[in-house]
Design a protein around this motif. Structure first.
Motif, short mmCIF file in Angstrom:
data_model
loop_
_atom_site.label_atom_id
_atom_site.label_comp_id
_atom_site.label_asym_id
_atom_site.label_seq_id
_atom_site.Cartn_x
_atom_site.Cartn_y
_atom_site.Cartn_z
N ALA A 32 -3.37 -3.46 -9.38
CA ALA A 32 -2.61 -2.21 -9.35
C ALA A 32 -2.19 -1.85 -7.91
CB ALA A 32 -3.41 -1.08 -9.97
N ILE A 33 -3.04 -2.17 -6.95
CA ILE A 33 -2.67 -1.94 -5.55
C ILE A 33 -1.49 -2.82 -5.18
CG2 ILE A 33 -3.42 -2.21 -3.14
CD1 ILE A 33 -6.28 -1.43 -4.13
N VAL A 34 -1.60 -4.10 -5.49
CA VAL A 34 -0.53 -5.06 -5.17
C VAL A 34 0.78 -4.65 -5.82
CG1 VAL A 34 0.21 -7.46 -5.48
CG2 VAL A 34 -2.11 -6.96 -4.71
N ALA A 35 0.73 -4.11 -7.04
CA ALA A 35 1.94 -3.71 -7.76
C ALA A 35 2.72 -2.60 -7.06
CB ALA A 35 1.58 -3.28 -9.18
N CYS A 36 2.09 -1.88 -6.15
CA CYS A 36 2.78 -0.81 -5.41
C CYS A 36 3.65 -1.36 -4.29
CB CYS A 36 1.75 0.16 -4.84
SG CYS A 36 0.84 1.09 -6.11
N TYR A 37 3.49 -2.62 -3.96
CA TYR A 37 4.15 -3.23 -2.81
C TYR A 37 5.23 -4.22 -3.24
CZ TYR A 37 0.45 -1.38 0.14
OH TYR A 37 -0.40 -0.54 0.80
N ALA A 38 6.27 -4.33 -2.43
CA ALA A 38 7.24 -5.41 -2.59
C ALA A 38 6.53 -6.72 -2.27
CB ALA A 38 8.42 -5.20 -1.65
N ASP A 39 6.98 -7.80 -2.89
CA ASP A 39 6.34 -9.11 -2.68
C ASP A 39 6.29 -9.52 -1.22
OD1 ASP A 39 5.92 -9.32 -5.40
OD2 ASP A 39 7.64 -10.64 -5.74
N ASP A 40 7.32 -9.17 -0.46
CA ASP A 40 7.40 -9.60 0.94
C ASP A 40 7.17 -8.44 1.91
OD1 ASP A 40 9.73 -8.23 0.42
OD2 ASP A 40 11.02 -9.65 1.49
N ALA A 41 6.44 -7.41 1.47
CA ALA A 41 6.18 -6.24 2.31
C ALA A 41 5.53 -6.67 3.63
CB ALA A 41 5.27 -5.26 1.59
N VAL A 42 5.93 -6.00 4.70
CA VAL A 42 5.32 -6.22 6.01
C VAL A 42 4.06 -5.35 6.06
CG1 VAL A 42 5.59 -5.93 8.49
CG2 VAL A 42 7.53 -6.71 7.10
N ILE A 43 2.92 -5.99 6.31
CA ILE A 43 1.64 -5.28 6.31
C ILE A 43 1.01 -5.36 7.70
CG2 ILE A 43 -0.64 -5.09 5.24
CD1 ILE A 43 1.70 -4.72 3.25
N TYR A 44 0.83 -4.20 8.31
CA TYR A 44 0.09 -4.07 9.56
C TYR A 44 -1.07 -3.13 9.26
CZ TYR A 44 4.28 -5.87 11.91
OH TYR A 44 5.36 -6.62 12.30
N ASP A 45 -2.14 -3.69 8.68
CA ASP A 45 -3.28 -2.83 8.38
C ASP A 45 -4.38 -3.07 9.39
OD1 ASP A 45 -4.27 -5.27 7.46
OD2 ASP A 45 -4.30 -4.68 5.36
N MET A 46 -5.55 -2.54 9.13
CA MET A 46 -6.61 -2.58 10.12
C MET A 46 -7.39 -3.88 10.11
SD MET A 46 -7.75 1.41 10.00
CE MET A 46 -7.76 1.56 8.22
N ALA A 47 -7.25 -4.67 9.08
CA ALA A 47 -7.96 -5.95 9.00
C ALA A 47 -7.14 -7.06 9.66
CB ALA A 47 -8.20 -6.31 7.53
N PRO A 48 -7.82 -8.05 10.25
CA PRO A 48 -7.08 -9.19 10.79
C PRO A 48 -6.33 -9.91 9.68
CG PRO A 48 -9.35 -9.17 11.58
CD PRO A 48 -9.25 -8.13 10.49
N PRO A 49 -5.27 -10.59 10.01
CA PRO A 49 -4.66 -10.81 11.32
C PRO A 49 -3.84 -9.59 11.75
CG PRO A 49 -3.33 -11.87 9.64
CD PRO A 49 -4.53 -11.26 8.94
N LEU A 50 -3.08 -9.74 12.83
CA LEU A 50 -2.28 -8.62 13.34
C LEU A 50 -1.23 -8.16 12.34
CD1 LEU A 50 -1.76 -9.68 17.05
CD2 LEU A 50 -3.17 -7.81 16.18
N GLY A 51 -0.75 -9.05 11.51
CA GLY A 51 0.24 -8.68 10.51
C GLY A 51 0.42 -9.82 9.52
N ARG A 52 1.03 -9.48 8.40
CA ARG A 52 1.29 -10.50 7.37
C ARG A 52 2.40 -10.00 6.46
NH1 ARG A 52 -3.18 -7.73 5.86
NH2 ARG A 52 -3.27 -6.93 3.75
N ARG A 53 2.84 -10.87 5.58
CA ARG A 53 3.85 -10.52 4.57
C ARG A 53 3.18 -10.52 3.21
NH1 ARG A 53 9.29 -8.96 5.38
NH2 ARG A 53 9.84 -9.63 7.46
#
Length: 147
Positions: A32-53
């Motif tokens: 359900a969390i994943v469903a809130c996001y576009a498949d290629d969303a840019v994620i800069y959250d607090m967990a490593p790595p610095l960013g991801r898609r």
């Protein structure tokens, strides 16, 4: 041109999306969390790595499993701006829960999210969360701050 009524409806839909995201955290529902996001969303959250898609359901499920019981994420100072097919929101979020080892966690963090409307649905296309750090040379995260 977007009308005032459409913007209110868009704003309501974005608020509903954020509420679904909060419920999904409380229920520890990775899908359900994943469903809130576009498949290629840019994620800069607090967990490593610095960013991801994109959000990885399996990694998210593993993180959710480190919590005993629900995780609450509540927003404060929420500011939402809606345009034609794009919107953004800023907030201070309070996350609380208990880790499997019994540690109670209460953490305030900052969030900026960008939303895009596609096929009539809003999805998160950019999520940036962060905590400030102490500027005393220690580089310690300032996770004990409250608004």
């Amino acid at each position: 041109m977007t009308t005032s009524t459409e913007m209110t409806t868009d704003r309501d839909q974005i608020i509903a999306l954020c509420e679904r995201l909060g419920r999904a955290h409380t229920e520890k529902d990775a899908a359900a969390i994943v469903a809130c996001y576009a498949d290629d969303a840019v994620i800069y959250d607090m967990a490593p790595p610095l960013g991801r898609r994109g959000m990885n359901r399996d990694s998210l499920a593993a993180w959710l499993a480190t919590w005993d019981g629900p995780i609450t994420v509540e927003g404060a100072n929420i500011d939402i701006h809606v345009g034609d097919g794009l919107a953004y929101a800023t907030a201070l979020n309070r996350m609380a829960g208990t880790k499997r080892d019994g540690e109670a966690v209460v953490l305030w963090f900052r969030t900026t999210m960008v939303f895009a409307r596609s096929d009539g649905h809003w999805r998160i296309v950019h999520d940036h969360s962060s905590v400030p750090f102490y500027m005393d040379g220690s580089l310690r995260a300032a996770v004990d701050l409250n608004p």
